[in-house]
Design a protein around this motif. Structure first.
Motif, mmCIF file in Angstrom:
data_model
loop_
_atom_site.group_PDB
_atom_site.id
_atom_site.type_symbol
_atom_site.label_atom_id
_atom_site.label_comp_id
_atom_site.label_asym_id
_atom_site.label_seq_id
_atom_site.Cartn_x
_atom_site.Cartn_y
_atom_site.Cartn_z
ATOM 1 N N SER A 96 0.841 -1.189 0.000
ATOM 2 C CA SER A 96 0.000 0.000 0.000
ATOM 3 C C SER A 96 0.881 1.247 0.000
ATOM 4 O O SER A 96 2.012 1.233 0.493
ATOM 5 N N VAL A 97 0.335 2.324 -0.538
ATOM 6 C CA VAL A 97 1.007 3.617 -0.613
ATOM 7 C C VAL A 97 0.029 4.671 -0.120
ATOM 8 O O VAL A 97 -1.150 4.674 -0.524
ATOM 9 N N GLY A 98 0.491 5.546 0.767
ATOM 10 C CA GLY A 98 -0.386 6.575 1.310
ATOM 11 C C GLY A 98 0.289 7.928 1.342
ATOM 12 O O GLY A 98 1.522 8.036 1.365
ATOM 13 N N VAL A 99 -0.524 8.981 1.342
ATOM 14 C CA VAL A 99 -0.026 10.348 1.438
ATOM 15 C C VAL A 99 -1.000 11.148 2.300
ATOM 16 O O VAL A 99 -2.215 10.908 2.266
ATOM 17 N N GLN A 100 -0.476 12.085 3.104
ATOM 18 C CA GLN A 100 -1.285 12.904 3.994
ATOM 19 C C GLN A 100 -0.792 14.347 3.944
ATOM 20 O O GLN A 100 0.400 14.599 3.766
ATOM 21 N N PHE A 101 -1.737 15.255 4.117
ATOM 22 C CA PHE A 101 -1.412 16.680 4.195
ATOM 23 C C PHE A 101 -2.264 17.306 5.294
ATOM 24 O O PHE A 101 -3.459 17.007 5.407
ATOM 25 N N GLU A 102 -1.645 18.170 6.101
ATOM 26 C CA GLU A 102 -2.383 18.876 7.136
ATOM 27 C C GLU A 102 -1.861 20.303 7.240
ATOM 28 O O GLU A 102 -0.653 20.538 7.208
ATOM 29 N N ASN A 103 -2.805 21.231 7.375
ATOM 30 C CA ASN A 103 -2.489 22.636 7.596
ATOM 31 C C ASN A 103 -3.127 23.060 8.911
ATOM 32 O O ASN A 103 -4.326 22.840 9.135
ATOM 33 N N VAL A 104 -2.327 23.690 9.787
ATOM 34 C CA VAL A 104 -2.814 24.137 11.086
ATOM 35 C C VAL A 104 -2.568 25.633 11.192
ATOM 36 O O VAL A 104 -1.441 26.106 11.011
ATOM 37 N N THR A 105 -3.621 26.361 11.491
ATOM 38 C CA THR A 105 -3.535 27.797 11.745
ATOM 39 C C THR A 105 -3.674 28.049 13.242
ATOM 40 O O THR A 105 -4.502 27.430 13.899
ATOM 41 N N ASN A 106 -2.855 28.918 13.783
ATOM 42 C CA ASN A 106 -2.824 29.208 15.229
ATOM 43 C C ASN A 106 -2.404 27.970 16.022
ATOM 44 O O ASN A 106 -3.006 27.636 17.046
ATOM 45 N N PHE A 107 -1.337 27.334 15.571
ATOM 46 C CA PHE A 107 -0.850 26.096 16.198
ATOM 47 C C PHE A 107 -0.362 26.372 17.623
ATOM 48 O O PHE A 107 0.401 27.309 17.865
ATOM 49 N N ILE A 108 -0.825 25.565 18.573
ATOM 50 C CA ILE A 108 -0.441 25.697 19.980
ATOM 51 C C ILE A 108 0.595 24.634 20.303
ATOM 52 O O ILE A 108 0.406 23.451 19.998
ATOM 53 N N TYR A 109 1.701 25.042 20.920
ATOM 54 C CA TYR A 109 2.792 24.143 21.246
ATOM 55 C C TYR A 109 3.439 24.614 22.537
ATOM 56 O O TYR A 109 3.070 25.661 23.097
ATOM 57 N N PHE A 110 4.417 23.861 23.031
ATOM 58 C CA PHE A 110 5.182 24.271 24.211
ATOM 59 C C PHE A 110 6.559 24.739 23.760
ATOM 60 O O PHE A 110 7.289 23.989 23.099
ATOM 61 N N ASP A 111 6.921 25.970 24.134
ATOM 62 C CA ASP A 111 8.133 26.590 23.633
ATOM 63 C C ASP A 111 9.371 26.115 24.395
ATOM 64 O O ASP A 111 9.312 25.169 25.187
ATOM 65 N N HIS A 112 10.505 26.787 24.168
ATOM 66 C CA HIS A 112 11.774 26.370 24.764
ATOM 67 C C HIS A 112 11.785 26.504 26.282
ATOM 68 O O HIS A 112 12.630 25.893 26.949
ATOM 69 N N ASN A 113 10.886 27.268 26.838
ATOM 70 C CA ASN A 113 10.777 27.402 28.291
ATOM 71 C C ASN A 113 9.720 26.466 28.881
ATOM 72 O O ASN A 113 9.346 26.625 30.044
ATOM 73 N N ALA A 114 9.235 25.519 28.061
ATOM 74 C CA ALA A 114 8.195 24.575 28.480
ATOM 75 C C ALA A 114 6.900 25.281 28.847
ATOM 76 O O ALA A 114 6.141 24.816 29.699
#
Length: 271
Positions: A96-114
């Motif tokens: 099987s062969v698969g492909v995925q694409f995702e776009n996130v606006t206003n992505f929330i993450y934890f920065d270098h200071n946690a």
């Protein structure tokens, strides 16, 4: 809305929206389709596609948090996520062969200071994978290769390539009462700045000081199946003392186990 009968075309479309409560206005729309095409008398090809659009607010603790070591007060905008994926499979050939694409606006993450942070922009991720489970006589070779691209490694780091491969001999004895599997497996991904771990809050945060990866984790194993009895013996990460270097880390400062002998037993009792 869905159609689940038949092989030519099946599909489903789902949606939900919050009308009351703290997440009022959040909504999601997602669905997919699947179709099976005959190639020859015994071979078929399956085509699947799925996608969705999501408007979601973040959890309460990402907005408000107070402890002995961390505190923050945030007012994050909703995350907007759009994703689509497709897969072409040949079930009788185990390919099987698969492909995925995702776009996130206003992505929330934890920065270098946690600390939680929000990226004011778009983050795109593209992934493609190939799965091929090959067989010759009683020799099997199961493989999966994944390629990943992230448009912003500072907020969403990912390895470029990841590989899993499993080479094994599988056979049955004593009129198929005993099944034995003997093989060696390997997991590998290219080096990248993997997320660090913060024990005080139990979250993973970005860092750009230590790369992890570029190390093949190899295991040699032997499995036995006798009716309802399963037994395995494994020498995990056996190449740690031979080749591959010492960079066997699951994340910065958290190494994998060194070369270790393992065994296990599972016996189900029922009439």
């Amino acid at each position: 809305i869905f159609k689940r009968e038949g092989e030519k075309l099946t599909f489903d479309v789902n949606g939900d929206v919050y009308v009351v409560g703290p997440k009022i206005g959040n909504f999601s729309v997602y669905g997919g389709m699947r179709s099976i095409f005959p190639i020859t008398v015994k071979d078929t090809m399956t085509i699947e596609a799925r996608g969705g659009f999501y408007n979601e607010s973040c959890d309460y603790l990402l907005q408000h948090y107070l402890s002995n070591h961390f505190r923050w007060e945030n007012d994050f905008d909703n995350e907007l996520r759009f994703n689509v994926k497709g897969r072409i499979a040949f079930p009788t050939r185990h390919i099987s062969v698969g492909v995925q694409f995702e776009n996130v606006t206003n992505f929330i993450y934890f920065d270098h200071n946690a600390q939680p942070a929000q990226f004011d922009g778009n983050v795109q991720v593209i992934a493609a994978d190939v799965t091929a489970n090959l067989r010759a006589w009683r020799i099997h070779l199961d493989n999966q290769l994944v390629y990943q691209f992230t448009s912003n490694r500072e907020v969403l780091p990912l390895p470029d390539f990841a590989l899993y491969s499993n080479l094994y001999y599988l056979d049955s004895f004593f009129k198929k009462v005993l099944t034995m599997q003997l093989g060696v497996s390997v997991r590998y991904h290219t080096a990248y700045y993997g997320n660090n771990y913060m024990p005080a809050t139990g979250v993973f945060y970005v860092q750009n000081e230590h790369k992890i990866g570029n190390y093949p984790e190899m295991n040699v194993y032997l499995n036995f199946f006798i009716k309802r009895l399963r037994l395995y013996v494994q020498y995990a990460n056996w190449n740690a003392t031979l080749f591959g270097g010492r960079n066997y880390f699951s994340m910065p400062y958290y190494p994998l186990n060194p070369a270790t002998f393992q065994f296990g037993l599972s016996w189900t009792f029922y009439d």
